[in-house]
Design an enzyme around this catalytic site. Structure first.
Site, mmCIF file in Angstrom:
data_model
loop_
_atom_site.group_PDB
_atom_site.id
_atom_site.type_symbol
_atom_site.label_atom_id
_atom_site.label_comp_id
_atom_site.label_asym_id
_atom_site.label_seq_id
_atom_site.Cartn_x
_atom_site.Cartn_y
_atom_site.Cartn_z
ATOM 1 N N ASP A 199 0.860 -1.185 0.000
ATOM 2 C CA ASP A 199 0.000 0.000 0.000
ATOM 3 C C ASP A 199 0.898 1.237 0.000
ATOM 4 O OD1 ASP A 199 -2.936 1.017 0.425
ATOM 5 O OD2 ASP A 199 -1.669 2.205 1.774
ATOM 6 N N GLU A 227 1.075 5.660 0.318
ATOM 7 C CA GLU A 227 0.468 6.961 0.575
ATOM 8 C C GLU A 227 1.188 7.957 -0.330
ATOM 9 O OE1 GLU A 227 -2.208 7.136 2.239
ATOM 10 O OE2 GLU A 227 -2.052 5.091 3.045
ATOM 11 N N HIS A 243 -5.440 4.935 6.448
ATOM 12 C CA HIS A 243 -4.680 5.723 5.477
ATOM 13 C C HIS A 243 -3.206 5.853 5.847
ATOM 14 C CE1 HIS A 243 -8.137 6.718 3.017
ATOM 15 N NE2 HIS A 243 -8.797 7.095 4.105
ATOM 16 N N ASP A 295 -2.861 -0.206 6.305
ATOM 17 C CA ASP A 295 -3.736 -0.555 5.189
ATOM 18 C C ASP A 295 -3.286 -1.850 4.517
ATOM 19 O OD1 ASP A 295 -5.008 1.758 5.818
ATOM 20 O OD2 ASP A 295 -4.731 2.751 3.882
#
Length: 605
Positions: A46, A48, A188, A193
């Site tokens: 994942d 960001e 988030h 995540d």
């Protein structure tokens, strides 16, 4: 907050790279079942970022990943990434990642290689994978790092196929985490995540397992349109070889339902039980099937030919094409004192010349109209005596018939015209092309474009039919032709063709004497007798498949008995123009469809 180099937390059960390679190679040999999900290593990742699109300059601010196999966590990876750009306030609020947090974090040129090394040898998993994988691939290109070629699983895409509204209101990660009882709440942040995605992945695997999905290959091709009953029949393919051949689906009464061909029988038949085959008709067929018969062939061409012959023999209800090769039409130039063109259903032994075969009567009629436009041969039916004494028909008044019926033309003049007609049928198409082109130009000059279009279609039908007949006739006149081509595995595929029919096929073994093998193949090949028309010893479709193979790159003619030649001025040289016209017509947008046209801005006056 200071950030050290990427943190990698390894569980005690980490498998050494050499051991993973060993397991991988042994797994790949178990090809009849694919690669079981329980034996594969997945790297769930994942990201960001500072924005939604890398094309708009968005940067990665955090990478989190979890490596799992067989439900066990093997290791975790987490690092903040310095984007060297301001993090937008709303992104900072959403993720909790601020500019000060990433100030001392490694840049992407340091973080990305560490992640790629962590994930190497795994199947990459992400929720909405195009987003995360797209960012990673972009920066790999930017930094000059070769992308490892990961196989990718998208949990969002899978969820949309198996999760219903009763399970979750939508397929967002937060909703799916609740639905599958994840121990981690998505917030988030990349690692959290990724952990939640691991739980979602395992929940999806459990649900898919009940639907018969147990391998990565089945997972990658999964669709909800394939029923569980259809998937449960995948064992029907287990006895088939990994070799070229023909497969026949049979029902409980041993009737043939469907016939197909493949370079790899087992892999192709297995695809009928996965999403690779999602046609509703095929799902219905698989539901009726109780057995799959495989016929191994020496070469792919032999498999294609056998398929055509078996479809014509069994006429399976689920095959739409090639079931009725006998249902064709021919144009016949009759053999009589005053020859004419006739539309017939079969070739007989009458020394006449034939054009065809045509798969539909409509195409045959278009070609017939094109020939009548170029040659004023009589169109009345029945035989005429050597000295006819009838009255002329309206076609003679329109100068579209030489009118032998009322004695307007003598036998020699009529015979010369018929000789030109025969020449255009068998060797060239120039006079037909020139006559109809003149007619189209005249109609276009009068702005009668629809009428010109009718003549264009007639000409295209004739050119294609004449080209086909001339090419097929050239091969069917040849008593024997032996050709070879080196295949991808380095071995030579050999085919024996007699009068346009495939009589023998084989692959020269690596330890065999090539000349002796070819001679033995010739001796054991099917005996084929010449027939009556352009495709007497085989169907036109079979001979065309053979021609395509003979005209493919790398072919070597080993032996030719007789001649295999095509006319220099054959109709084939006119095909390119008509094919280009057809492609142009297909690309046009009808007037009643909406089109997006550019806006033209007029300068101010």
């Amino acid at each position: 907050m200071s950030t050290a180099p990427p943190a990698v937390r390894s569980a005690p059960a980490v498998v050494a790279p050499s051991e993973r390679a060993s397991r991988w190679s042994s797994q790949m040999s178990f090809d009849e079942l694919g690669r079981p999900l329980r034996d594969l290593t997945f790297c769930v990742v994942d990201l960001e970022t500072t924005g939604a699109a890398v094309s708009q300059g968005s940067m990665i601010t955090e990478i989190g990943a979890v490596k799992v196999r067989g439900g066990e966590v093997l290791g975790e990876f987490q690092t903040l990434v310095n984007p060297h750009a301001e993090i937008p306030p709303f992104i900072a609020v959403l993720t909790g990642i601020t500019n000060s947090m990433v100030a001392s974090a490694p840049a992407i040129d340091e973080a990305l290689p560490s992640f790629l090394e962590f994930a190497r040898g795994s199947v990459l998993v992400a929720h909405n994978a195009p987003f995360d994988v797209g960012f990673l691939q972009h920066f790999a290109r930017e930094l000059g790092h070769p992308w490892p070629g990961f196989e990718v699983v998208d949990t969002a895409r899978l969820a949309r196929r198996v999760v219903t509204r009763d399970d979750a209101p939508n397929c967002k990660l937060s909703s799916l985490a609740v639905a599958f009882g994840s121990s981690t709440t998505p917030n988030h942040r990349a690692l959290a995540d990724a952990r939640a995605t691991v739980d979602v992945l395992h929940g999806l695997f459990e649900r898919l397992g009940s639907l018969g999905v147990h391998t990565l290959e089945e997972l990658q091709t999964f669709t909800s349109r394939v029923s569980s009953a259809q998937r449960r029949k995948r064992h029907l393919a287990e006895h088939l070889p990994h070799a070229p051949g023909v497969y026949l689906f049979r029902d409980e009464r041993d009737r043939v339902l469907y016939i197909g061909t493949s370079r790899d029988l087992r892999s192709r038949v297995r695809s009928y039980f996965t999403a690779s085959e999602s046609r509703s008709r095929m799902g219905e067929m698989v539901g009726l099937a109780t057995r799959v018969q495989g016929i191994e062939c020496a070469t792919p061409l032999e498999a294609e030919v056998r398929e055509l012959r078996l479809i014509a023999q069994h006429k399976p209800r689920y095959n739409r094409r090639s079931r009725f090769p006998e249902k064709v039409h021919w144009l016949k130039l009759t053999q009589e004192p005053w020859p004419r063109l006739s539309l017939v259903r079969r070739v007989i032994d009458d020394d006449a010349d034939y054009l065809g075969p045509f798969s539909s009567r409509k195409r045959a009629e278009k070609s017939l109209a094109a020939l009548h436009e170029a040659f004023p041969v009589r169109q009345c039916s029945g035989r005429l005596p050597l000295a006819p004494s009838r009255s002329a028909c309206v076609l003679a008044e329109m100068d579209r018939c030489l009118a032998p019926c009322d004695g307007s033309v003598d036998l020699d003049t009529y015979a010369l015209m018929v000789a030109d007609l025969r020449d255009n049928l068998l060797r060239r198409a120039d006079q037909v092309v020139e006559a109809i082109t003149r007619r189209m130009n005249a109609l276009a000059a009068e702005q009668r474009f629809e009428d010109a279009g009718v003549h264009r279609d007639r000409l295209a039908a004739f050119v294609r039919a004449a080209s086909r007949t001339q090419r097929l006739s050239a091969l069917t006149r040849c008593p024997e032709l032996v050709a070879a081509r080196r295949e991808d595995d380095g071995r030579w595929a050999v085919h024996v063709v007699r009068h346009g029919r495939l009589a023998g096929a084989g692959v020269i073994p690596s330890d065999a004497h090539a000349r002796e093998y070819v001679e033995q193949l010739r001796l054991t090949s099917e005996a084929v007798s010449p027939g009556l028309g352009p495709t007497p010893a085989a169907t036109a479709e079979e001979t065309e498949k053979i021609l395509r193979w003979l005209e493919s790159p790398g072919i070597r003619l080993v032996h030719v008995e007789g001649e295999w030649t095509c006319p220099v001025r054959s109709a084939s040289r006119h095909l390119a123009a008509h094919d280009a016209v057809e492609q142009s017509r297909l690309s046009l947008v009808p007037f009643d469809e909406r089109r997006s046209l550019p806006t033209v801005h007029q300068p101010a006056r």
